[in-house]
Design a protein around this motif. Structure first.
Motif, mmCIF file in Angstrom:
data_model
loop_
_atom_site.group_PDB
_atom_site.id
_atom_site.type_symbol
_atom_site.label_atom_id
_atom_site.label_comp_id
_atom_site.label_asym_id
_atom_site.label_seq_id
_atom_site.Cartn_x
_atom_site.Cartn_y
_atom_site.Cartn_z
ATOM 1 N N MET A 1 0.843 -1.196 0.000
ATOM 2 C CA MET A 1 0.000 0.000 0.000
ATOM 3 C C MET A 1 0.874 1.241 0.000
ATOM 4 N N HIS A 255 -6.809 -1.700 3.008
ATOM 5 C CA HIS A 255 -5.954 -2.630 2.261
ATOM 6 C C HIS A 255 -6.659 -3.965 2.051
ATOM 7 N N THR A 260 -5.253 0.216 -2.730
ATOM 8 C CA THR A 260 -3.793 0.157 -2.757
ATOM 9 C C THR A 260 -3.120 1.509 -2.543
ATOM 10 N N TRP A 289 2.953 -4.337 3.259
ATOM 11 C CA TRP A 289 1.702 -5.084 3.072
ATOM 12 C C TRP A 289 1.556 -5.555 1.634
#
Length: 289
Positions: A1, A255, A260, A289
């Motif tokens: 992200m 997320h 994103t 992530w």
């Protein structure tokens, strides 16, 4: 992200003589902190959700042009331009110029618009909802035709262009990216499904539903929804105890829904302290992530 910085409030930027320096410091600090994009609200009066209409508001594209010369890597855009405020051919030319002078960092962020008070106040074009959405779609068609290199005429219900000549062309390849903003599930997301490289909604409780509706629109026209970046805007405050942990929870929620990039609207951002906190504690975490 990824995190983007969204500026929608200039009240902390000081007196007019101080604003250029303050805006430059914020942009460079955001770039150094690891923000991927910088977006400016495209209003001419402050909106009621943020403050009073008489509070300071800079014209977005003039400010973005200034910031293009103050930064090196951060991407630049509005979040988002009301399509009716500028003639489509001129809007395409403005974004092209920003892209050329920023060496390929410009986006077109655009929506149907909603603020009739400021439009009426300054005499800007503004119509009923149905017409505004029609003009949004036709604006996107014109911009894409101008960025395609075509010099053909463009004729529609609301716009007639004798030639879509656009020289120089943008640096971005194959063209500046397009973000459509707004959460209307029937029309806005249909337009995003057809034309956008990214869409943006508020990151509230119904944000996930917007992704579902976008996928449905994409299925109807045979487009792969994964071609469209899912982004959200989120008010962010990090100066209270526990605020950073709460923000990370919100970012994790978005997320997990499929977003994103999150555009952080940070109050009193000219102090730079919130950017330092986000750069030190949040961005390193979410990039994993």
């Amino acid at each position: 992200m990824r995190l983007a910085l969204h500026i929608n409030d200039y009240a902390s930027f000081g007196e007019p003589r101080q604003m250029a320096g303050a805006l430059s410091r914020v942009a460079r600090s955001a770039e150094d902190a690891g923000f991927s994009r910088l977006s400016l609200t495209d209003h001419v009066w402050q909106i009621s959700l943020i403050g009073e209409e008489y509070e300071p508001m800079l014209e977005a594209y003039t400010a973005l042009g200034f910031l293009a010369g103050q930064t090196r890597t951060i991407e630049l855009q509005t979040l988002v331009t009301a399509a009716t405020y500028r003639a489509p051919g001129l809007l395409a030319k403005i974004v092209t110029t920003l892209d050329v002078l920023s060496e390929g960092r410009a986006w077109l962020g655009v929506g149907a618009g909603w603020n009739d008070e400021e439009a009426q106040g300054l005499g800007l074009p503004f119509a009923g909802q149905t017409e505004r959405f029609a003009r949004l779609e036709q604006t996107l068609q014109i911009c894409l035709q101008m960025w395609s290199g075509s010099r053909e005429p463009y004729v529609s219900e609301h716009y007639q262009l004798a030639s879509t000549l656009n020289s120089p062309q943008a640096v971005s390849a194959p063209r500046p990216r397009v973000l459509v903003g707004g959460g209307g599930e029937r029309t806005t997301l249909r337009i995003a499904a057809k034309y956008a490289d990214a869409f943006n909604v508020f990151g509230g409780p119904d944000a996930g539903q917007k992704i579902v509706r976008l996928r449905e629109h994409c299925e109807r026209i045979g487009r792969d929804h994964t071609e469209i970046e899912k982004t959200a805007v989120l008010p962010v405050a990090v100066d209270e105890p526990g605020a950073t942990d709460l923000l990370l929870e919100e970012l994790r929620r978005l997320h997990d829904l499929g977003f994103t990039t999150v555009y952080c609207a940070v109050p009193a951002v000219a102090s730079l302290a919130p950017l330092e906190t986000l750069g030190a504690k949040v961005i390193p975490e979410i990039t994993r992530w």
